[in-house]
Design an enzyme around this catalytic site. Structure first.
Site, PDB file in Angstrom:
ATOM      1  N   GLY A  11       0.831  -1.198   0.000  1.00  0.00           N
ATOM      2  CA  GLY A  11       0.000   0.000   0.000  1.00  0.00           C
ATOM      3  C   GLY A  11       0.859   1.238   0.000  1.00  0.00           C
ATOM      4  O   GLY A  11       2.099   1.187   0.010  1.00  0.00           O
ATOM      5  N   GLY A  39       0.686   5.647   1.299  1.00  0.00           N
ATOM      6  CA  GLY A  39       0.001   6.732   1.994  1.00  0.00           C
ATOM      7  C   GLY A  39       0.803   8.006   1.913  1.00  0.00           C
ATOM      8  O   GLY A  39       1.774   8.114   1.157  1.00  0.00           O
ATOM      9  N   GLY A  40       0.400   9.012   2.704  1.00  0.00           N
ATOM     10  CA  GLY A  40       1.099  10.285   2.688  1.00  0.00           C
ATOM     11  C   GLY A  40       2.522  10.191   3.206  1.00  0.00           C
ATOM     12  O   GLY A  40       3.369  11.009   2.868  1.00  0.00           O
ATOM     13  N   GLY A  94       4.581   7.471   2.734  1.00  0.00           N
ATOM     14  CA  GLY A  94       5.430   6.669   1.865  1.00  0.00           C
ATOM     15  C   GLY A  94       4.737   5.381   1.472  1.00  0.00           C
ATOM     16  O   GLY A  94       3.530   5.362   1.221  1.00  0.00           O
ATOM     17  N   GLU A  95       5.508   4.277   1.431  1.00  0.00           N
ATOM     18  CA  GLU A  95       4.985   2.999   0.955  1.00  0.00           C
ATOM     19  C   GLU A  95       5.196   1.917   2.004  1.00  0.00           C
ATOM     20  O   GLU A  95       6.037   2.038   2.895  1.00  0.00           O
ATOM     21  CB  GLU A  95       5.695   2.605  -0.343  1.00  0.00           C
ATOM     22  CG  GLU A  95       5.527   3.630  -1.468  1.00  0.00           C
ATOM     23  CD  GLU A  95       6.448   3.347  -2.639  1.00  0.00           C
ATOM     24  OE1 GLU A  95       5.986   3.455  -3.781  1.00  0.00           O
ATOM     25  OE2 GLU A  95       7.630   3.020  -2.383  1.00  0.00           O
ATOM     26  N   VAL A  96       4.431   0.819   1.862  1.00  0.00           N
ATOM     27  CA  VAL A  96       4.530  -0.340   2.743  1.00  0.00           C
ATOM     28  C   VAL A  96       4.790  -1.566   1.880  1.00  0.00           C
ATOM     29  O   VAL A  96       4.111  -1.783   0.863  1.00  0.00           O
ATOM     30  CB  VAL A  96       3.251  -0.535   3.575  1.00  0.00           C
ATOM     31  CG1 VAL A  96       3.382  -1.757   4.479  1.00  0.00           C
ATOM     32  CG2 VAL A  96       2.956   0.701   4.410  1.00  0.00           C
ATOM     33  N   LYS A 126       7.412  -0.332   6.545  1.00  0.00           N
ATOM     34  CA  LYS A 126       6.936   0.996   6.163  1.00  0.00           C
ATOM     35  C   LYS A 126       8.158   1.843   5.805  1.00  0.00           C
ATOM     36  O   LYS A 126       9.043   2.065   6.637  1.00  0.00           O
ATOM     37  CB  LYS A 126       6.143   1.639   7.299  1.00  0.00           C
ATOM     38  CG  LYS A 126       5.631   3.027   6.981  1.00  0.00           C
ATOM     39  CD  LYS A 126       4.934   3.661   8.171  1.00  0.00           C
ATOM     40  CE  LYS A 126       3.607   3.002   8.466  1.00  0.00           C
ATOM     41  NZ  LYS A 126       2.835   3.767   9.481  1.00  0.00           N
ATOM     42  N   ASP A 149      -6.805   9.550  13.287  1.00  0.00           N
ATOM     43  CA  ASP A 149      -6.984   9.210  11.872  1.00  0.00           C
ATOM     44  C   ASP A 149      -7.550   7.802  11.747  1.00  0.00           C
ATOM     45  O   ASP A 149      -7.083   6.998  10.937  1.00  0.00           O
ATOM     46  CB  ASP A 149      -5.653   9.321  11.125  1.00  0.00           C
ATOM     47  CG  ASP A 149      -5.852   9.371   9.607  1.00  0.00           C
ATOM     48  OD1 ASP A 149      -6.962   9.720   9.164  1.00  0.00           O
ATOM     49  OD2 ASP A 149      -4.904   9.061   8.870  1.00  0.00           O
TER      50      ASP A 149
END
Length: 479
Positions: A159, A161-162, A164-166, A180, A276
């Site tokens: 995935g 997100g704001g 970076g990446e996982v 992460k 969040d």
């Protein structure tokens, strides 16, 4: 090591001993890093050096007199013998105490040096964040993580997100992990990573994703336990995979999220506000058990603090409470609003921050559920994929009521996590001790016009636009 405790003559032997016991624990805090040190007490002081700085000349070690004293000084001889006995009675315990002091100090200093050798803190200013002490997780090698993720290949990507990446990774012992990776171009990623290191290392619960370690070599990486079923939104909002979520699994996920919030808000050593909470931040393990993740935006409260005000509200539109979105008020009730939205999404199978249908007169999920609740036809909002299977109607109605109670405009009217866990264990939706739900804080009518019972004014079109990939929004007000 050489140590000596000196007491004034007005202090008794018991008081002197008490002074010794109180002075020893103060040595590491006041004198660490020095070759010696002095702890000053009330009419007593303890001094420790690496050399002999005192000379205890005991009268008992003196040689015997060459001749017996004259008879006229018999009285003085007796008094001298008595003084010798008193000196021996005092010197022997003091010598024993000094030996104990040296042993204790040696153990304390060895342990202190050993613990300091294990710690690697590149920035001492980051050792605390909001009054929370930093607990260093296990250190991973960047070469090992590159090999585990096949050099962060695209096929191992889970995935984005704001921050970076996982990526999925497999360690040499065949353990599966999630890595992460902080984006090089992320302005808010480093603060989120630091916040997550401070908080996630302290939080341990079966409904929270466990932080396994960190790597700060060349790249900034966080290592978590691997969740094979990824996030809740990949099931709930996918027309095909949604079929795997029967009502029993959905209800178990709702209860698991509630237990995770109960731990964060009331049972952990810190009172943590997630800020969040949304389906993409709820991960599912192999048995579909939910685990709350991503504490980069979380806020920790200390002591009796229950709320705070932030200048920059962060989160995702559709899951943010009105007092937080408008004024930046942060509290546990902010998370409960997000939880209420998730519960209603679990029942309807629809996102709250998107239209309920593709027709021009479509309405939001909160608005539709509220209208059907008032009309007494809540069965119409249940996910159609659940229609073919049997589900307890009372349990579904109970979840709808809980969801509506959590999205109330006034934070005081929303139940806390402990009350929600209790209500989930009781399927009755007509309990007399529960307040009746009122109109939700945010209601979207046709054409996405925002109606809010808040009296803070309308939001701009830019503020109403929801992110397609649910990337966290860091600012709600224009510069």
């Amino acid at each position: 090591m050489h140590g000596l405790l000196q007491c004034m003559r007005d202090r008794t032997a018991a008081e002197c001993s008490r002074c010794l016991q109180e002075s020893i624990p103060r040595l590491p805090s006041c004198c660490y890093g020095n070759q010696g040190g002095v702890v000053l007490g009330y009419n007593c002081n303890l001094r420790v050096e690496i050399y002999t700085y005192y000379d205890l000349a005991l009268d008992g070690d003196a040689p015997p007199p060459l001749a017996p004293p004259p008879s006229s000084f018999v009285g003085e001889s007796k008094r001298g013998k008595k003084r010798i006995d008193v000196a021996l009675a005092v010197a022997l315990p003091v010598g024993t105490v000094l030996v104990a002091v040296v042993v204790v100090l040696g153990v304390l200093l060895c342990r202190r040096n050993k613990s300091n050798r294990k710690k690697t803190q590149p920035d001492n200013n980051n050792s605390k964040e909001g009054g929370v002490r930093y607990v260093e997780p296990e250190q991973f090698n960047v070469a090992m993580l590159r090999a585990a993720t096949n050099n962060f290949s695209e096929e191992n990507k889970l995935g984005e997100g704001g921050f970076g990446e996982v990526f999925k990774g497999i360690l040499p012992d065949r353990e599966e992990i999630a890595v992460k990776r902080l984006s090089q171009n992320s302005s808010q990623g480093f603060h989120e990573l630091k916040n997550e290191l401070v908080l996630a290392a302290k939080l341990k619960h079966r409904n929270l994703v466990q932080l396994l370690g960190v790597c700060l070599q060349e790249e900034k990486l966080l290592i978590y336990e691997y969740m094979p079923n990824r996030s809740l939104d990949t099931f709930l909002f996918d027309p095909v995979r949604r079929q795997q979520l029967d009502w029993s699994r959905r209800f178990a996920i709702i209860c698991g999220i509630a237990r995770g919030l109960l731990y964060l808000h009331e049972e952990s050593r810190l009172k943590v506000i997630h800020r969040d909470l949304k389906p993409s931040n709820v991960l599912l393990d192999a048995d579909m058990n939910p685990k709350i993740s991503d504490f980069g935006l979380a806020r920790a409260f200390g002591g009796d603090q229950s709320r705070d005000i932030t200048r920059r509200p962060v989160g995702t539109l559709g899951y943010m409470s009105p007092e937080y979105a408008y004024w930046g008020h942060v509290s546990t009730k902010s998370d409960m609003f997000s939880f209420g939205v998730i519960v209603l999404e679990m029942v309807t199978g629809r996102r709250n921050n998107s239209a309920y249908s593709d027709t021009s007169d479509s309405v939001s999920v909160l608005s539709l559920v509220w209208d059907k609740w008032r009309a007494g036809s809540t069965g119409d909002v249940v996910d159609p994929s659940l229609a073919e299977s049997q589900y307890p109607e009372s349990e579904v109605l109970n979840c709808i009521e809980i969801g509506l109670l959590c999205v109330q405009e006034n934070p005081a009217d929303r139940p806390d996590a402990s009350a929600v866990v209790l209500m989930l264990s009781s399927p009755s939706s007509t309990s007399d001790d529960r307040p009746a739900p009122s109109r939700p804080a945010f209601v979207f009518s046709s054409n996405f016009i925002l109606e809010s019972s808040c009296r803070a004014g309308a939001l701009s079109d830019k503020q109403l636009s929801a992110s397609q990939n649910e990337v966290s929004i860091s600012e709600l007000e224009p510069r």
